[in-house]
Design a protein around this motif. Sequence first.
Motif, PDB file in Angstrom:
ATOM      1  N   SER A  49     -18.081  13.409   4.281  1.00 22.12           N
ATOM      2  CA  SER A  49     -18.592  12.246   3.567  1.00 22.12           C
ATOM      3  C   SER A  49     -20.113  12.367   3.485  1.00 22.12           C
ATOM      4  CB  SER A  49     -18.188  10.972   4.312  1.00 22.12           C
ATOM      5  OG  SER A  49     -19.057   9.922   3.980  1.00 22.12           O
ATOM      6  N   ARG A  51     -22.484  10.314   3.179  1.00 18.48           N
ATOM      7  CA  ARG A  51     -23.422   9.442   3.892  1.00 18.48           C
ATOM      8  C   ARG A  51     -23.836  10.025   5.229  1.00 18.48           C
ATOM      9  NH1 ARG A  51     -22.614   4.265   7.351  1.00 18.48           N
ATOM     10  NH2 ARG A  51     -24.469   5.267   8.146  1.00 18.48           N
ATOM     11  N   TRP A  52     -22.909  10.694   5.933  1.00 22.55           N
ATOM     12  CA  TRP A  52     -23.245  11.202   7.265  1.00 22.55           C
ATOM     13  C   TRP A  52     -24.211  12.383   7.175  1.00 22.55           C
ATOM     14  CZ3 TRP A  52     -22.378   7.489  10.334  1.00 22.55           C
ATOM     15  CH2 TRP A  52     -21.249   6.680  10.176  1.00 22.55           C
ATOM     16  N   ASP A 125     -24.494   3.530  14.080  1.00 28.98           N
ATOM     17  CA  ASP A 125     -23.647   2.902  13.053  1.00 28.98           C
ATOM     18  C   ASP A 125     -22.306   2.403  13.571  1.00 28.98           C
ATOM     19  OD1 ASP A 125     -23.537   2.202  10.131  1.00 28.98           O
ATOM     20  OD2 ASP A 125     -21.649   3.270  10.368  1.00 28.98           O
ATOM     21  N   ARG A 126     -21.603   3.213  14.381  1.00 25.38           N
ATOM     22  CA  ARG A 126     -20.307   2.816  14.928  1.00 25.38           C
ATOM     23  C   ARG A 126     -20.452   2.534  16.416  1.00 25.38           C
ATOM     24  NH1 ARG A 126     -16.706   7.726  12.215  1.00 25.38           N
ATOM     25  NH2 ARG A 126     -16.724   6.909  10.091  1.00 25.38           N
ATOM     26  N   ASP A 186     -12.158   2.999  14.419  1.00 24.97           N
ATOM     27  CA  ASP A 186     -13.582   2.759  14.165  1.00 24.97           C
ATOM     28  C   ASP A 186     -13.822   1.254  14.290  1.00 24.97           C
ATOM     29  OD1 ASP A 186     -16.093   2.278  13.070  1.00 24.97           O
ATOM     30  OD2 ASP A 186     -15.848   3.710  11.433  1.00 24.97           O
ATOM     31  N   ASN A 188     -16.080  -0.561  13.372  1.00 22.51           N
ATOM     32  CA  ASN A 188     -16.583  -1.201  12.154  1.00 22.51           C
ATOM     33  C   ASN A 188     -15.458  -1.699  11.258  1.00 22.51           C
ATOM     34  OD1 ASN A 188     -19.167  -0.616  12.896  1.00 22.51           O
ATOM     35  ND2 ASN A 188     -19.472   1.062  11.445  1.00 22.51           N
ATOM     36  N   PHE A 192     -15.480  -5.109   8.966  1.00 22.86           N
ATOM     37  CA  PHE A 192     -15.442  -5.140   7.492  1.00 22.86           C
ATOM     38  C   PHE A 192     -14.244  -5.985   7.035  1.00 22.86           C
ATOM     39  CE2 PHE A 192     -17.056  -0.454   7.680  1.00 22.86           C
ATOM     40  CZ  PHE A 192     -18.356  -0.867   7.924  1.00 22.86           C
ATOM     41  N   TRP A 226     -10.448   7.216   7.519  1.00 16.66           N
ATOM     42  CA  TRP A 226     -11.044   6.825   6.240  1.00 16.66           C
ATOM     43  C   TRP A 226     -10.674   7.829   5.150  1.00 16.66           C
ATOM     44  CZ3 TRP A 226     -13.928   2.280   6.426  1.00 16.66           C
ATOM     45  CH2 TRP A 226     -14.353   1.875   7.709  1.00 16.66           C
ATOM     46  N   TYR A 256     -14.447   1.702   1.518  1.00 17.99           N
ATOM     47  CA  TYR A 256     -15.301   2.908   1.550  1.00 17.99           C
ATOM     48  C   TYR A 256     -15.094   3.693   0.253  1.00 17.99           C
ATOM     49  CZ  TYR A 256     -15.869   7.933   2.496  1.00 17.99           C
ATOM     50  OH  TYR A 256     -16.170   9.267   2.381  1.00 17.99           O
ATOM     51  N   GLN A 284     -17.969   1.286  -0.520  1.00 17.65           N
ATOM     52  CA  GLN A 284     -19.067   1.223   0.452  1.00 17.65           C
ATOM     53  C   GLN A 284     -19.733   2.587   0.550  1.00 17.65           C
ATOM     54  OE1 GLN A 284     -20.145  -0.090   4.979  1.00 17.65           O
ATOM     55  NE2 GLN A 284     -17.998   0.233   4.608  1.00 17.65           N
ATOM     56  N   ASP A 285     -21.012   2.583   0.666  1.00 15.67           N
ATOM     57  CA  ASP A 285     -21.876   3.738   0.971  1.00 15.67           C
ATOM     58  C   ASP A 285     -22.706   4.256  -0.190  1.00 15.67           C
ATOM     59  OD1 ASP A 285     -21.144   3.738   3.608  1.00 15.67           O
ATOM     60  OD2 ASP A 285     -19.771   5.445   3.461  1.00 15.67           O
ATOM     61  N   LYS A 305     -25.952   0.860   2.010  1.00 17.33           N
ATOM     62  CA  LYS A 305     -26.530   0.761   3.354  1.00 17.33           C
ATOM     63  C   LYS A 305     -27.544   1.899   3.439  1.00 17.33           C
ATOM     64  CE  LYS A 305     -22.829   0.968   5.948  1.00 17.33           C
ATOM     65  NZ  LYS A 305     -21.756   0.689   6.949  1.00 17.33           N
TER      66      LYS A 305
HETATM   67  C1  BGC Z   1     -19.329   3.331   8.264  1.00 15.73           C
HETATM   68  C2  BGC Z   1     -19.177   3.246   6.760  1.00 15.73           C
HETATM   69  C3  BGC Z   1     -18.382   4.424   6.242  1.00 15.73           C
HETATM   70  C4  BGC Z   1     -17.134   4.663   7.055  1.00 15.73           C
HETATM   71  C5  BGC Z   1     -16.459   5.952   6.668  1.00 15.73           C
HETATM   72  C6  BGC Z   1     -17.991   3.488   8.892  1.00 15.73           C
HETATM   73  O1  BGC Z   1     -18.112   3.513  10.264  1.00 15.73           O
HETATM   74  O2  BGC Z   1     -19.990   2.176   8.727  1.00 15.73           O
HETATM   75  O3  BGC Z   1     -20.451   3.230   6.159  1.00 15.73           O
HETATM   76  O4  BGC Z   1     -17.990   4.159   4.927  1.00 15.73           O
HETATM   77  O5  BGC Z   1     -17.425   4.704   8.431  1.00 15.73           O
HETATM   78  O6  BGC Z   1     -17.274   7.046   6.906  1.00 15.73           O
END
Ligand code: BGC
Length: 374
Positions: A49, A51-52, A125-126, A186, A188, A192, A226, A256, A284-285, A305
Amino acid sequence: MNGKKILLGTATVVAGALLLSGCSGASGGDSGGSGDGGLVGVAMPTKSSERWIQDGDAVKSQLEEQGFSVDLQYAEDDIPTQVSQIENMITKGAEALIVASIDGTTLTSVLQEAADAGIPVIAYDRLIRDTENVDYYASFDNYQVGVQQATSILNGLGFTELDGTPIDGAPEGPFNIELFAGSPDDNNATFFWNGAIDTLQPYMDEGTLVVASGQTDFQQAATLRWDGETAQSRMEDILVSTYSGGEQVDAVLSPYDGISRGIISALTDAGYTVGDEWPIISGQDAELDSVKAINRGEQYATIFKDTRQLAEVAVNMAVALLNGEEPEVNNTTDYDNGVTVVPSYLLESAIVVKDNIQEVLVDSGYWTEADITG
Ligand code: BGC
């Protein structure tokens, strides 16, 4: 969630201040690893992904700018790999650890090793669960992210403005909606989900929104790791079981962008085409492929984010700890990891729809116009 608005106000001001301060916390250079090339271990979940990758790059470059060396590792969503990567960081003499976990419950023993070696740990983040050996948590207001995801759906269906204000003359519905959640391991994912469901519940209660599949439990909606393909096949199953008699899916809550892309594939394969009957889909992202999909009208919205800001919060926490200072936090109540309430710094997120891509993503320098249209 009382007092959330006040917290968010503070978050904006302090986040701005952090960005402006240029991370001056480490300028001394003579104490505790600050500016002396000490090693910081950074454990990220996966490169699959986007974002990471951005998170990892931002944390690494910000630490290096302050004179630290960085061991940045990705575990490709494999839990034993992440555990051994963290073990290696400890062995190599890391002075602090910044960890975005794959499964928040699986790091208890390796973090005991970190604690025994006196290494501070920041959950990135998590939230890391079931251990006292997590010192601070840098994240976004995850409940609010869920509220925003649901609000983007309500906006797309014509019920509310993007800030949640009801629109006069909103359609009566009923509209069919299907619900997707993130990975159950997760922490989070439930934040969400709770934010989104609390926002959608009044519409479901009055019958304006109908989950035609009947799959309304978190466990039914959850998507392990995810994974977009897992979401795609669940969406395919729902289309066959519930919508094969000519019924229409009007909206899909997706937590996501990668999951949204799986949902879009399932819909396309089932004959849906972008246009009037195409469902409203959240995300998301602000991943590039999904921002392009928003631009083309396939995905309605995503939640932005800013990974650069999150990296800055986490780096500032690590540097403060290494300098013997107390990191700045703005939430000391919401993130109970099962053993302790972890002091947290929560940033604000933003809803992105086609009309504000330029303002939110391009003007902030996150993506260029060429990235999105090219
Ligand atoms: C993050 C999200 C991300 C998801 C999948 C979550 O822990 O906060 O931003 O979409 O993980 O990677």
